[in-house]
Design a protein around this motif. Structure first.
Motif, short mmCIF file in Angstrom:
data_model
loop_
_atom_site.label_atom_id
_atom_site.label_comp_id
_atom_site.label_asym_id
_atom_site.label_seq_id
_atom_site.Cartn_x
_atom_site.Cartn_y
_atom_site.Cartn_z
N SER A 877 0.96 -1.04 0.07
CA SER A 877 -0.05 -0.08 -0.07
C SER A 877 0.98 1.23 -0.05
CB SER A 877 -0.93 -0.02 1.22
OG SER A 877 -1.68 1.12 1.19
N SER A 878 0.49 2.33 -0.72
CA SER A 878 1.21 3.54 -0.52
C SER A 878 0.24 4.53 0.20
CB SER A 878 1.31 4.05 -2.15
OG SER A 878 0.07 4.18 -2.61
N GLU A 879 -0.83 4.05 0.72
CA GLU A 879 -1.60 5.00 1.43
C GLU A 879 -1.76 4.63 2.82
OE1 GLU A 879 -2.87 7.59 -0.06
OE2 GLU A 879 -2.45 6.77 -2.09
N ASP A 880 -1.51 3.39 3.21
CA ASP A 880 -1.60 2.91 4.68
C ASP A 880 -0.19 2.28 4.90
OD1 ASP A 880 -4.43 3.50 4.74
OD2 ASP A 880 -4.64 1.78 3.50
N TYR A 881 0.52 3.09 5.81
CA TYR A 881 1.82 2.32 6.07
C TYR A 881 2.46 3.13 7.45
CZ TYR A 881 3.17 6.91 3.63
OH TYR A 881 3.11 8.18 3.12
#
Length: 891
Positions: A877-881
């Motif tokens: 994911s590039s949104e949740d990290y």
């Protein structure tokens, strides 16, 4: 071993050694240029040229060679040192021509494109800044510069930052053209071939390259030191470090070998060339007894490097918290004074020689280590010394050692340096959005013995992989599993115990307990004290080591096979009968507290700790830091250690794997004799069972961006960890995700992420992704070392590559390249006895089956582009990290 020397008409020396144990070949090209050949204003130029050699030639575009070597299951890399620069490939023997084509082309046709030079400048500076985050780097650089008044050895290898900022493309290209020619090079080839045929191949590829121009000679001669020199480095830090340096003879001088033996007496025997050999020796040495055993230092080691011109013997110290540098220096000088006044005993002399003899055996297992040894000795003296070193060491007498100590360890020849943490300028805090944790150093600049590596593909080669027919398996009545493998080409035996006794079994209030319990194994048994164990192992050249991690604890011993019975007997005693004496427990707690202090000033370690704590909730067994915390370590008692040991160090939680040149059944019988009577404690079983189940609990993924910054004073580079909880080793998706991870962030210099962040934008020296093997859910993480000005750009670039990876199928070429790498690297991943023992123990631990290595190529071949895309969309994911940044301020 059958070794031949040849000379081409253009001056290229060729050294060929035949080894027919496997269809492999190692090819090295060594150039006689390094830090020794540099002048002020262009220090670090040899290392920078090394980097540029991976940027393309007229024949091959940048990246093509990396893909070619990986596709054929090979390894290639390079490293720079004060006396030389070396390039190498290890490939299946039938692909030797690829290696010859690569190195003959790079010898004359590298491009040095101005744009690539500019991009690599930031990478080189990032490499230096990463080193600057270490107090030991600042200290060693200062001591070395003060020790040498005239000779260029004082400049080191990495270069001054001002020189790296001002160096031009023409400076680099002219250096390349001056030093990269056949008459300034040596080709070393080791492997499965006919020497005469290989020489004809080398003549074909290299024979037409003309000799180079006349090169300036190194004229500087360091004058004798006429008095002690002293330097202090005062910077923010967590503990005091010390270094004492003494001028010693060049490697070609007969007086060098008494210094090698003297070094072994000081802190244990070591491999002389390259990165071979093993640790775990020297605990009966004089420095260890005088400083570590007396609780003055947590580490006290010496090293005598072979070099073309007279070099240095260095003694390095890490002091325990609260110990003054004056007290530590006095203890070291007391050791050295005694060596200058009294001859060593015949027992101590023979013990040092046995250790050195064992290290020679441990460091010459394969084609790569043999090529490395031949090349290093050829650079500093003669390749023939690689085969004569044991004879020269055995000829050293007690009088030789005394004379060496008196001549080289005196006060006039001494340079002393101390790193003193500045008061009030230690760890400062400043966090946004939570508390945090650290990054592993595995992907950082790979350094050993000071060599500086570029870093590249680490693949392997294709030959018959071991399976159930090659690995002996026996289960004892108490549940202990024994696995044995025979390698007739080594002269020693390595035994390893993998115990399901990692950090997961420790409650938060006792964090650090697993590490200390594991270390206690070497600190005395019911029959022997720690000192008696150390005397015994050092006298036989045994390497005895322990380590503890998230899931497991490991104990290993390596010994010359003539001593296998003694090694197995001691191994059993240590694992079954630890004493947990109050005195030793207190020592280990003090050492661990010092390590915690030091880690708080280490940007990578701090980043890893914070990241780990943010990934796992406090209720999860993986949440606590392996080292523990100051309050938890201080609270640990002997009863805590015994209780943990009896719950987790059990025969039914232990796998013992060994590799030997002896008959496997003989070693199995020895192990059975020593472990059949080991009985578990029934009442402690439930604690271990619950902890084992607890680590399997699902870990919630972050929602949105969860970010922490940790400011650490005095650092020049930021460390970044970006990732989230992922999957365990037993997950059916593990291999498919491994392929995806390789494409995105691991292959070559960091996969797609590496090409974007490192190659194209020059933002980092190291950047890579990783998913460790774990019983419970492991975190997927991208790690990078970045200049503060480039942090935000690096983070956005990493996220950009994750988004792209999730959007479309990877190319067929990318997938084929990764498959070739993953299948081809297997044999090199089990090249050494230790690696083989650890691998087969891991197969048992994770329940993969002894036929796993045989099945692995087909499993990897079955992964499709669609599988890779599915893995990316399912897990990345590039949104949740989670994002952790440690080091200097970057905004």
């Amino acid at each position: 071993m059958d070794t031949h020397e040849y000379l081409l008409d253009n001056g290229l020396k060729v050294i060929a050694r035949e080894m027919h144990h496997a269809p492999l070949v190692a090819f090295f090209v060594w150039y006689r240029v390094g830090g020794r050949n540099e002048v002020p204003g262009v220090t670090g130029i040899s290392h920078w040229v090394e980097h540029m050699m991976f940027k393309g030639t007229r024949k091959y575009k940048k990246g093509e060679l990396d893909r070619a070597v990986s596709r054929h299951g090979g390894v290639w890399n390079a490293f720079t040192w004060i006396d030389f620069t070396a390039y190498f490939e290890v490939l299946p023997a039938n692909y030797l021509d690829l290696s010859l084509d690569i190195e003959s082309d790079r010898m004359i046709n590298c491009l040095f494109d101005p744009a690539e030079v500019d991009a690599e400048r930031t990478v080189i500076i990032s490499e230096r800044e990463g080193a600057e985050n270490s107090p030991e780097f600042w200290l060693d650089e200062a001591v070395t510069r003060v020790a040498y008044l005239v000779h260029p050895y004082g400049q080191g290898v990495i270069g001054a930052k001002s020189d790296l900022l001002s160096m031009t493309r023409d400076d680099l290209y002219n250096h390349y053209r001056r030093y990269y020619s056949p008459d300034n090079a040596v080709a070393v080839v080791v492997g499965d071939f006919s020497s005469a045929e290989v020489f004809e191949k080398i003549k074909h590829y290299f024979g037409g390259i003309p000799k180079g121009p006349e090169r300036p000679k190194v004229r500087s001669i360091e004058p004798p030191q006429e008095g002690e020199r002293r330097v202090f480095v005062r910077r923010p830090g967590g503990t005091i470090y010390g270094e004492l340096a003494y001028h010693i003879p060049r490697a070609s001088d007969p007086e060098f070998y008494p210094v090698v033996v003297l070094d072994a007496i000081l802190s244990g025997g070591k491999a002389l060339a390259g990165w071979g050999g093993t640790g775990g020796m020297g605990k009966s040495s004089r420095l260890y007894k005088a400083l570590v055993e007396r609780e003055i230092a947590t580490s006290a080691v010496s090293a005598a490097e072979p070099s073309i011109d007279p070099g240095l013997l260095k003694i390095s110290l890490t002091l325990r918290h609260g110990v003054s540098y004056e007290q530590a220096e006095s203890a070291v000088l007391e050791v050295l004074d005694r060596l200058m006044q009294e001859k060593v005993s015949s027992l101590e002399l023979e013990r040092a020689k046995k250790q050195l003899r064992a290290q020679i055996a441990y460091s010459q297992e394969g084609v790569q280590s043999n090529a490395l040894s031949l090349g290093v000795f050829e650079m500093v003296s003669s390749w023939k010394d690689a085969d004569m070193v044991q004879e020269k060491i055995l000829a050293v007498t007690a009088d030789d050692v005394l004379n060496a100590a008196q001549k080289f360890l005196n006060e006039k020849n001494r340079t002393v340096g101390w790193f003193i943490p500045e008061e009030g300028k230690g760890l400062a805090s400043g966090a946004v959005g939570g508390t945090g944790a650290a990054l592993s150093k595995a992907g950082y600049a790979f350094r050993h013995r000071g060599y500086v590596f570029t870093g590249s593909s680490q693949a392997g080669v294709a030959f018959k992989l071991p399976g159930p027919d090659d690995i002996k398996r026996k289960v004892l009545s108490n549940g202990t599993v024994i696995l044995g493998y025979r390698n007739p080409y080594i002269d020693f035996t390595t035994v390893l115990a993998l115990v399901d006794a990692g950090n997961y079994g420790v409650p938060r209030e006792k964090a650090g307990l697993a590490q200390i319990t594991n270390a206690c194994l070497l600190r005395g048994t019911s029959r022997r004290s720690a000192e008696e164990i150390h005397e015994f192992t050092d006298s036989l050249g045994m390497s005895l080591q322990v380590s503890a991690g998230r899931d497991t604890a490991i104990l290993s011993v390596s010994a010359l096979s003539e001593d296998v019975e003694k090694a197995v007997s001691l191994f059993g005693e240590i694992l079954k009968e630890p004493a947990f004496s109050p005195k030793e427990v207190d020592k280990l707690k003090g050492q661990q507290l010092t390590s915690i202090k030091a880690s708080e000033q280490d940007t990578q370690s701090t980043c890893e700790r914070i990241f780990n704590e943010m990934v796992y909730p406090e209720s999860h067994p993986y949440h606590s830091w392996i080292l523990g915390y100051e309050d938890t370590v201080k609270s640990i008692t002997e009863e805590d250690l015994r209780s943990f040991y009896h719950a987790f160090y059990r025969p039914d939680r232990t796998t013992i794997a060994f590799v030997t040149n002896l008959e496997v059944d003989r070693v199995v019988s020895l192990l059975e004799e020593n472990f059949e009577g080991w009985s578990p404690e029934p009442e402690a079983h439930e604690r271990a069972r619950k902890a084992s189940e607890g680590r399997l609990a699902e870990v919630p993924r972050p929602r949105g961006r969860k970010e922490t910054h940790k400011f650490i004073a005095g650092k020049t580079q930021c460390d970044i960890a970006l990732g989230f909880p992922c999957i365990s080793r037993s997950d059916p998706d593990y291999l498919k995700f491994t392929v995806a991870d390789m494409i995105l962030g691991r292959l070559g210099l960091g996969g797609r992420i590496g090409r974007n962040v490192r190659d194209e934008k020059g933002l980092a020296y190291y950047v890579y992704s990783n998913l460790p093997e774990s019983k419970g859910p492991a975190p997927w993480v991208v790690r990078a070392g970045v200049n503060p000005k480039g942090v935000e750009k690096a983070v956005s670039s990493i996220l950009e590559e994750i988004r792209r990876f999730r959007d479309s199928l990877c190319s067929e070429d990318e997938l084929d390249e990764v498959k070739g790498y993953l299948v081809g690297r297997l044999p090199l991943s089990i090249e050494t006895a230790y690696k083989m023992a650890a691998t087969i123990a891991s197969l048992e631990y994770f329940g993969l089956g002894l036929d796993y290595l045989v099945r692995y190529p087909a499993a990897i071949a079955a992964v499709t582009r669609e599988d890779v895309l599915e893995m990316a969309r399912r897990y990345l994911s590039s949104e949740d990290y989670i994002l952790v940044i440690t080091g200097p301020n970057f905004k």
